[in-house]
Design a protein around this motif. Structure first.
Motif, PDB file in Angstrom:
ATOM      1  N   PRO A  71       0.821  -1.219   0.000  1.00 23.49           N
ATOM      2  CA  PRO A  71       0.000   0.000   0.000  1.00 23.49           C
ATOM      3  C   PRO A  71       0.853   1.266   0.000  1.00 23.49           C
ATOM      4  O   PRO A  71       2.034   1.244   0.340  1.00 23.49           O
ATOM      5  N   ALA A  72       0.221   2.372  -0.359  1.00 26.42           N
ATOM      6  CA  ALA A  72       0.892   3.670  -0.365  1.00 26.42           C
ATOM      7  C   ALA A  72       1.300   4.056   1.050  1.00 26.42           C
ATOM      8  O   ALA A  72       0.660   3.676   2.028  1.00 26.42           O
ATOM      9  N   THR A  73       2.374   4.827   1.134  1.00 31.33           N
ATOM     10  CA  THR A  73       2.859   5.341   2.416  1.00 31.33           C
ATOM     11  C   THR A  73       2.699   6.857   2.429  1.00 31.33           C
ATOM     12  O   THR A  73       2.383   7.474   1.407  1.00 31.33           O
ATOM     13  N   VAL A  74       2.955   7.449   3.575  1.00 27.44           N
ATOM     14  CA  VAL A  74       2.901   8.902   3.700  1.00 27.44           C
ATOM     15  C   VAL A  74       3.881   9.543   2.711  1.00 27.44           C
ATOM     16  O   VAL A  74       3.540  10.512   2.025  1.00 27.44           O
ATOM     17  N   GLY A  75       5.079   9.000   2.617  1.00 27.59           N
ATOM     18  CA  GLY A  75       6.073   9.536   1.685  1.00 27.59           C
ATOM     19  C   GLY A  75       5.610   9.453   0.245  1.00 27.59           C
ATOM     20  O   GLY A  75       5.835  10.372  -0.555  1.00 27.59           O
ATOM     21  N   ASP A  76       4.942   8.339  -0.105  1.00 21.89           N
ATOM     22  CA  ASP A  76       4.405   8.201  -1.468  1.00 21.89           C
ATOM     23  C   ASP A  76       3.398   9.314  -1.757  1.00 21.89           C
ATOM     24  O   ASP A  76       3.417   9.922  -2.829  1.00 21.89           O
ATOM     25  N   ILE A  77       2.514   9.559  -0.817  1.00 21.07           N
ATOM     26  CA  ILE A  77       1.479  10.574  -1.025  1.00 21.07           C
ATOM     27  C   ILE A  77       2.088  11.967  -1.060  1.00 21.07           C
ATOM     28  O   ILE A  77       1.675  12.812  -1.848  1.00 21.07           O
ATOM     29  N   ALA A  78       3.093  12.223  -0.256  1.00 20.93           N
ATOM     30  CA  ALA A  78       3.786  13.520  -0.305  1.00 20.93           C
ATOM     31  C   ALA A  78       4.359  13.740  -1.703  1.00 20.93           C
ATOM     32  O   ALA A  78       4.202  14.825  -2.287  1.00 20.93           O
ATOM     33  N   ARG A  79       5.009  12.720  -2.256  1.00 19.08           N
ATOM     34  CA  ARG A  79       5.566  12.842  -3.615  1.00 19.08           C
ATOM     35  C   ARG A  79       4.466  12.985  -4.649  1.00 19.08           C
ATOM     36  O   ARG A  79       4.567  13.783  -5.572  1.00 19.08           O
ATOM     37  N   PHE A  80       3.395  12.222  -4.514  1.00 18.08           N
ATOM     38  CA  PHE A  80       2.277  12.258  -5.447  1.00 18.08           C
ATOM     39  C   PHE A  80       1.625  13.641  -5.475  1.00 18.08           C
ATOM     40  O   PHE A  80       1.253  14.141  -6.540  1.00 18.08           O
ATOM     41  N   LEU A  81       1.488  14.258  -4.305  1.00 16.07           N
ATOM     42  CA  LEU A  81       0.842  15.574  -4.206  1.00 16.07           C
ATOM     43  C   LEU A  81       1.821  16.739  -4.351  1.00 16.07           C
ATOM     44  O   LEU A  81       1.400  17.893  -4.327  1.00 16.07           O
ATOM     45  N   LEU A  82       3.110  16.413  -4.459  1.00 17.04           N
ATOM     46  CA  LEU A  82       4.148  17.451  -4.567  1.00 17.04           C
ATOM     47  C   LEU A  82       4.139  18.371  -3.347  1.00 17.04           C
ATOM     48  O   LEU A  82       4.200  19.600  -3.474  1.00 17.04           O
ATOM     49  N   ILE A  83       4.047  17.761  -2.171  1.00 20.41           N
ATOM     50  CA  ILE A  83       4.075  18.527  -0.919  1.00 20.41           C
ATOM     51  C   ILE A  83       5.133  17.928  -0.004  1.00 20.41           C
ATOM     52  O   ILE A  83       5.624  16.830  -0.227  1.00 20.41           O
ATOM     53  N   ARG A  84       5.470  18.663   1.041  1.00 21.88           N
ATOM     54  CA  ARG A  84       6.454  18.185   2.009  1.00 21.88           C
ATOM     55  C   ARG A  84       5.854  17.074   2.866  1.00 21.88           C
ATOM     56  O   ARG A  84       4.631  17.011   3.061  1.00 21.88           O
ATOM     57  N   HIS A  85       6.730  16.230   3.392  1.00 23.25           N
ATOM     58  CA  HIS A  85       6.302  15.083   4.188  1.00 23.25           C
ATOM     59  C   HIS A  85       5.417  15.506   5.358  1.00 23.25           C
ATOM     60  O   HIS A  85       4.352  14.920   5.589  1.00 23.25           O
ATOM     61  N   HIS A  86       5.834  16.536   6.089  1.00 27.81           N
ATOM     62  CA  HIS A  86       5.044  16.944   7.259  1.00 27.81           C
ATOM     63  C   HIS A  86       3.673  17.481   6.857  1.00 27.81           C
ATOM     64  O   HIS A  86       2.705  17.321   7.592  1.00 27.81           O
ATOM     65  N   SER A  87       3.563  18.088   5.677  1.00 29.95           N
ATOM     66  CA  SER A  87       2.255  18.551   5.194  1.00 29.95           C
ATOM     67  C   SER A  87       1.363  17.360   4.862  1.00 29.95           C
ATOM     68  O   SER A  87       0.156  17.382   5.124  1.00 29.95           O
ATOM     69  N   ALA A  88       1.960  16.306   4.290  1.00 30.31           N
ATOM     70  CA  ALA A  88       1.207  15.087   3.995  1.00 30.31           C
ATOM     71  C   ALA A  88       0.728  14.435   5.292  1.00 30.31           C
ATOM     72  O   ALA A  88      -0.411  13.951   5.364  1.00 30.31           O
ATOM     73  N   ARG A 111       7.981   2.040  11.827  1.00 30.80           N
ATOM     74  CA  ARG A 111       8.102   3.478  11.574  1.00 30.80           C
ATOM     75  C   ARG A 111       7.319   3.879  10.322  1.00 30.80           C
ATOM     76  O   ARG A 111       6.975   5.041  10.145  1.00 30.80           O
ATOM     77  N   ARG A 112       7.054   2.924   9.467  1.00 31.53           N
ATOM     78  CA  ARG A 112       6.360   3.194   8.206  1.00 31.53           C
ATOM     79  C   ARG A 112       4.869   2.923   8.388  1.00 31.53           C
ATOM     80  O   ARG A 112       4.477   1.957   9.026  1.00 31.53           O
ATOM     81  N   VAL A 113       4.054   3.788   7.790  1.00 31.03           N
ATOM     82  CA  VAL A 113       2.604   3.655   7.876  1.00 31.03           C
ATOM     83  C   VAL A 113       2.048   3.383   6.484  1.00 31.03           C
ATOM     84  O   VAL A 113       2.365   4.094   5.530  1.00 31.03           O
ATOM     85  N   HIS A 114       1.228   2.340   6.382  1.00 33.13           N
ATOM     86  CA  HIS A 114       0.513   2.067   5.135  1.00 33.13           C
ATOM     87  C   HIS A 114      -0.841   2.756   5.197  1.00 33.13           C
ATOM     88  O   HIS A 114      -1.457   2.831   6.262  1.00 33.13           O
ATOM     89  N   LEU A 115      -1.297   3.229   4.052  1.00 34.58           N
ATOM     90  CA  LEU A 115      -2.563   3.949   3.983  1.00 34.58           C
ATOM     91  C   LEU A 115      -3.588   3.125   3.218  1.00 34.58           C
ATOM     92  O   LEU A 115      -3.291   2.597   2.147  1.00 34.58           O
ATOM     93  N   LYS A 116      -4.784   3.049   3.789  1.00 33.01           N
ATOM     94  CA  LYS A 116      -5.871   2.301   3.153  1.00 33.01           C
ATOM     95  C   LYS A 116      -7.127   3.150   3.211  1.00 33.01           C
ATOM     96  O   LYS A 116      -7.368   3.859   4.184  1.00 33.01           O
ATOM     97  N   LEU A 117      -7.934   3.062   2.164  1.00 29.62           N
ATOM     98  CA  LEU A 117      -9.203   3.775   2.149  1.00 29.62           C
ATOM     99  C   LEU A 117     -10.219   3.037   3.001  1.00 29.62           C
ATOM    100  O   LEU A 117     -10.250   1.808   3.013  1.00 29.62           O
ATOM    101  N   THR A 118     -11.067   3.787   3.681  1.00 26.70           N
ATOM    102  CA  THR A 118     -12.196   3.201   4.398  1.00 26.70           C
ATOM    103  C   THR A 118     -13.347   3.050   3.398  1.00 26.70           C
ATOM    104  O   THR A 118     -13.253   3.512   2.252  1.00 26.70           O
TER     105      THR A 118
END
Length: 157
Positions: A71-88, A111-118
């Motif tokens: 699954p996607a991680t916080v870092g993946d979403i930060a890169r996908f949205l073109l935002i900084r990690h802390h903003s993600a 330390r890594r978090v996977h993201l899943k849709l509800t």
């Protein structure tokens, strides 16, 4: 030229010498950016109609659309949205709080978090994706196809 005589259809870019820009090239680029922005405005309004911010919609799409074995991680979403990690992190915390996503610790690296849709996140993303695809088929796709064809003819694509 009088407004009644102005061309309103797509502009065809003419082949140009390497590096040379013609008026038609600028017109085609302007029309291309207009089509993209029109679609984005449509998509943002559709997200708001579903009670989401455009960034939440994009994050849901990034989480669902990631093509990884995991699954996607916080870092993946930060890169996908073109935002900084802390903003993600802040965005995803807000999304978890309203029940759009779940955070699941990676069993191999806590330390890594996977993201899943509800279920709620899936439902909102499905509704928005249908609307966006309909709009692409209805308006954006034909216009963008004509513009891309004009870019190819000018040697730009």
């Amino acid at each position: 030229m009088a407004d009644s005589k102005r061309k309103t259809g797509p502009v065809r870019a003419v082949p140009s010498k390497a590096g040379a820009m013609r008026e038609a090239d600028y017109a085609a680029l302007a029309q291309f950016r207009y089509q993209i922005r029109s679609f984005l405005a449509f998509s943002e309004a559709a997200a708001k109609d579903q009670g989401l911010t455009p960034q939440q919609h994009q994050a849901l799409l990034g989480i669902k659309g990631f093509v990884h074995p995991q699954p996607a991680t916080v870092g993946d979403i930060a890169r996908f949205l073109l935002i900084r990690h802390h903003s993600a992190v802040e965005l995803l915390n807000r999304m978890a709080k309203v029940g759009l996503i779940r955070k699941v610790a990676d069993p191999e690296d806590a330390r890594r978090v996977h993201l899943k849709l509800t279920g709620k996140g899936e439902q909102k993303l499905r509704a928005l994706s249908r609307k966006n695809l309909e709009e692409l088929r209805r308006a954006a796709s034909p216009a963008l196809s004509r513009l891309l064809k004009s870019f190819r003819q000018s040697g730009g694509v």
